[in-house]
Design a protein around this motif. Structure first.
Motif, mmCIF file in Angstrom:
data_model
loop_
_atom_site.group_PDB
_atom_site.id
_atom_site.type_symbol
_atom_site.label_atom_id
_atom_site.label_comp_id
_atom_site.label_asym_id
_atom_site.label_seq_id
_atom_site.Cartn_x
_atom_site.Cartn_y
_atom_site.Cartn_z
ATOM 1 N N VAL A 110 0.821 -1.214 0.000
ATOM 2 C CA VAL A 110 0.000 0.000 0.000
ATOM 3 C C VAL A 110 0.854 1.263 0.000
ATOM 4 C CG1 VAL A 110 -1.982 -1.150 1.049
ATOM 5 C CG2 VAL A 110 -0.297 -0.048 2.533
ATOM 6 N N ASN A 111 2.058 1.195 0.597
ATOM 7 C CA ASN A 111 2.960 2.346 0.538
ATOM 8 C C ASN A 111 3.404 2.620 -0.882
ATOM 9 O OD1 ASN A 111 3.013 3.271 3.149
ATOM 10 N ND2 ASN A 111 4.781 2.062 3.763
ATOM 11 N N ARG A 112 3.611 1.547 -1.649
ATOM 12 C CA ARG A 112 3.982 1.718 -3.057
ATOM 13 C C ARG A 112 2.910 2.501 -3.804
ATOM 14 N NH1 ARG A 112 4.855 -3.767 -5.999
ATOM 15 N NH2 ARG A 112 6.654 -3.772 -4.631
ATOM 16 N N LEU A 113 1.654 2.157 -3.570
ATOM 17 C CA LEU A 113 0.554 2.868 -4.216
ATOM 18 C C LEU A 113 0.497 4.320 -3.762
ATOM 19 C CD1 LEU A 113 -2.070 3.015 -5.864
ATOM 20 C CD2 LEU A 113 -3.286 2.185 -3.842
ATOM 21 N N ILE A 115 2.887 6.286 -2.520
ATOM 22 C CA ILE A 115 4.023 7.075 -2.993
ATOM 23 C C ILE A 115 3.822 7.498 -4.440
ATOM 24 C CG2 ILE A 115 6.487 6.987 -3.551
ATOM 25 C CD1 ILE A 115 6.786 5.093 -1.119
ATOM 26 N N ILE A 116 3.397 6.560 -5.272
ATOM 27 C CA ILE A 116 3.242 6.857 -6.696
ATOM 28 C C ILE A 116 2.109 7.844 -6.938
ATOM 29 C CG2 ILE A 116 2.636 5.852 -8.940
ATOM 30 C CD1 ILE A 116 4.004 3.272 -8.015
ATOM 31 N N HIS A 117 1.055 7.715 -6.157
ATOM 32 C CA HIS A 117 -0.156 8.492 -6.447
ATOM 33 C C HIS A 117 -0.490 9.544 -5.386
ATOM 34 C CE1 HIS A 117 -1.188 5.932 -9.858
ATOM 35 N NE2 HIS A 117 -0.778 4.930 -9.113
ATOM 36 N N ASN A 118 0.462 9.908 -4.548
ATOM 37 C CA ASN A 118 0.132 10.863 -3.497
ATOM 38 C C ASN A 118 -0.190 12.251 -4.031
ATOM 39 O OD1 ASN A 118 2.647 11.882 -4.127
ATOM 40 N ND2 ASN A 118 3.604 11.327 -2.191
ATOM 41 N N SER A 119 0.111 12.495 -5.293
ATOM 42 C CA SER A 119 -0.213 13.800 -5.878
ATOM 43 C C SER A 119 -1.708 13.989 -6.064
ATOM 44 C CB SER A 119 0.487 13.966 -7.232
ATOM 45 O OG SER A 119 0.065 12.952 -8.127
ATOM 46 N N ILE A 120 -2.511 12.911 -5.933
ATOM 47 C CA ILE A 120 -3.959 13.063 -6.101
ATOM 48 C C ILE A 120 -4.573 13.802 -4.914
ATOM 49 C CG2 ILE A 120 -4.139 10.970 -7.487
ATOM 50 C CD1 ILE A 120 -5.235 9.521 -5.061
ATOM 51 N N HIS A 180 5.755 6.757 8.531
ATOM 52 C CA HIS A 180 5.215 8.111 8.590
ATOM 53 C C HIS A 180 5.630 8.970 7.395
ATOM 54 C CE1 HIS A 180 3.560 7.677 12.629
ATOM 55 N NE2 HIS A 180 4.668 7.030 12.960
ATOM 56 N N LEU A 181 6.812 8.689 6.849
ATOM 57 C CA LEU A 181 7.347 9.559 5.796
ATOM 58 C C LEU A 181 7.015 9.112 4.379
ATOM 59 C CD1 LEU A 181 10.909 10.416 7.201
ATOM 60 C CD2 LEU A 181 8.882 11.885 7.180
ATOM 61 N N SER A 182 6.665 7.855 4.184
ATOM 62 C CA SER A 182 6.414 7.387 2.821
ATOM 63 C C SER A 182 5.306 8.158 2.109
ATOM 64 C CB SER A 182 6.109 5.887 2.807
ATOM 65 O OG SER A 182 4.986 5.580 3.590
ATOM 66 N N VAL A 187 11.337 6.946 0.432
ATOM 67 C CA VAL A 187 11.371 5.518 0.151
ATOM 68 C C VAL A 187 12.627 4.920 0.766
ATOM 69 C CG1 VAL A 187 12.515 5.884 -2.085
ATOM 70 C CG2 VAL A 187 11.269 3.765 -1.670
ATOM 71 N N ARG A 188 12.488 3.715 1.301
ATOM 72 C CA ARG A 188 13.651 3.026 1.858
ATOM 73 C C ARG A 188 14.356 2.276 0.739
ATOM 74 N NH1 ARG A 188 13.645 -0.431 7.521
ATOM 75 N NH2 ARG A 188 15.910 -0.614 7.742
ATOM 76 N N ILE A 189 15.666 2.520 0.557
ATOM 77 C CA ILE A 189 16.404 1.869 -0.521
ATOM 78 C C ILE A 189 17.521 0.963 0.007
ATOM 79 C CG2 ILE A 189 15.905 3.760 -2.106
ATOM 80 C CD1 ILE A 189 18.910 4.540 -1.791
#
Length: 250
Positions: A110-113, A115-120, A180-182, A187-189
């Motif tokens: 869910v974090n992946r989703l 991060i990619i779409h937080n601009s909505i 909290h930050l995602s 992102v954790r790399i």
């Protein structure tokens, strides 16, 4: 906030996903169904942003539902059978979760989703700020997350690197920070590093260069696939030799 629906013919699987959703602040469960036909009608009626969809169900399988849903919402597939993953990804699902689903694996999906779409969801000014415990007892420090370039783990402490080259030591672990930050574009790399996507200046093989930092940050093998999926989502064209080390295997 992302509205979610769960469609799964097993109630115990729904109950587990409910528990996971309740722990994530940006998810809200708006409906569940053990009947795929009713679930399809629920999706059309409630128009959720995310559907957790089981693969094997009577009368209408999850993959058949996926074709009917189309691009109306994001989908995370759930099943006990790994062999269905390839077909699910051909329909551009967000992720594929194998049962029993651990909370850590659920959170990663869910974090992946997010991060990619937080601009909505436009962020309010207040959303950018976090408070951290410092080395000084009883002192909390307010930090503007937009100015964080990356975070480095030091056992039970973390060093927060700022865009003005300040370093803030906080009593935190990376696994607590990333939750909290995602949503703010982090992102954790690596097991020891979290980076700000907005402060990346270049990616060179397995190294990420960060704004105002002379030393690059290494991408850990365990985090490489998820990281490059995020980057490829922003990529205008693939390099001719696929030199970005994409791993399209599940």
């Amino acid at each position: 906030m992302i509205d979610c629906i769960i469609v799964d013919d097993e109630q115990h699987a729904i109950d587990l996903l409910k528990e996971h959703i309740d722990k994530v602040h940006f998810l809200r469960l708006v409906g569940t169904s053990t009947n795929p036909v009713k679930g399809l009608a629920m999706i059309a009626d409630l128009k959720p942003g995310l559907v957790f969809l089981d693969v094997q169900m009577p009368n209408l399988s999850g993959l058949e539902m996926l074709k009917l849903i189309g691009n109306d919402c994001h989908v995370i597939m759930t099943t006990a059978y790994k062999e269905y993953a390839l077909e699910g990804f051909e329909h551009a699902v967000v992720d594929y979760l194998l049962k029993p689903i651990s909370f850590l694996r659920f959170l990663k999906a869910v974090n992946r989703l997010w991060i990619i779409h937080n601009s909505i969801r436009p962020a309010n000014e207040q959303d950018y700020y976090v408070f951290v415990k410092t080395e000084q007892k009883g002192k909390l420090l307010k930090i503007d997350s937009r100015r964080i370039t990356y975070i480095e783990s030091l056992s039970n402490y973390a060093t927060i690197h700022m865009d003005d080259q300040r370093k803030i030591t906080a009593y935190l672990k990376l696994r607590e920070l990333i939750e909290h930050l995602s949503p703010m574009g982090f992102v954790r790399i690596h097991k020891s590093f979290i980076i700000s996507l907005s402060h990346i200046t270049a990616i060179e093989g397995n190294l990420v260069r960060i704004l105002n930092e002379t030393q690059p940050v290494t991408i850990g093998e365990a985090y490489k696939k998820d990281f490059f999926e995020l980057i490829n989502a922003k990529l205008l064209s693939l390099p001719p030799d696929n030199s970005m080390n994409r791993d399209d295997s599940f």
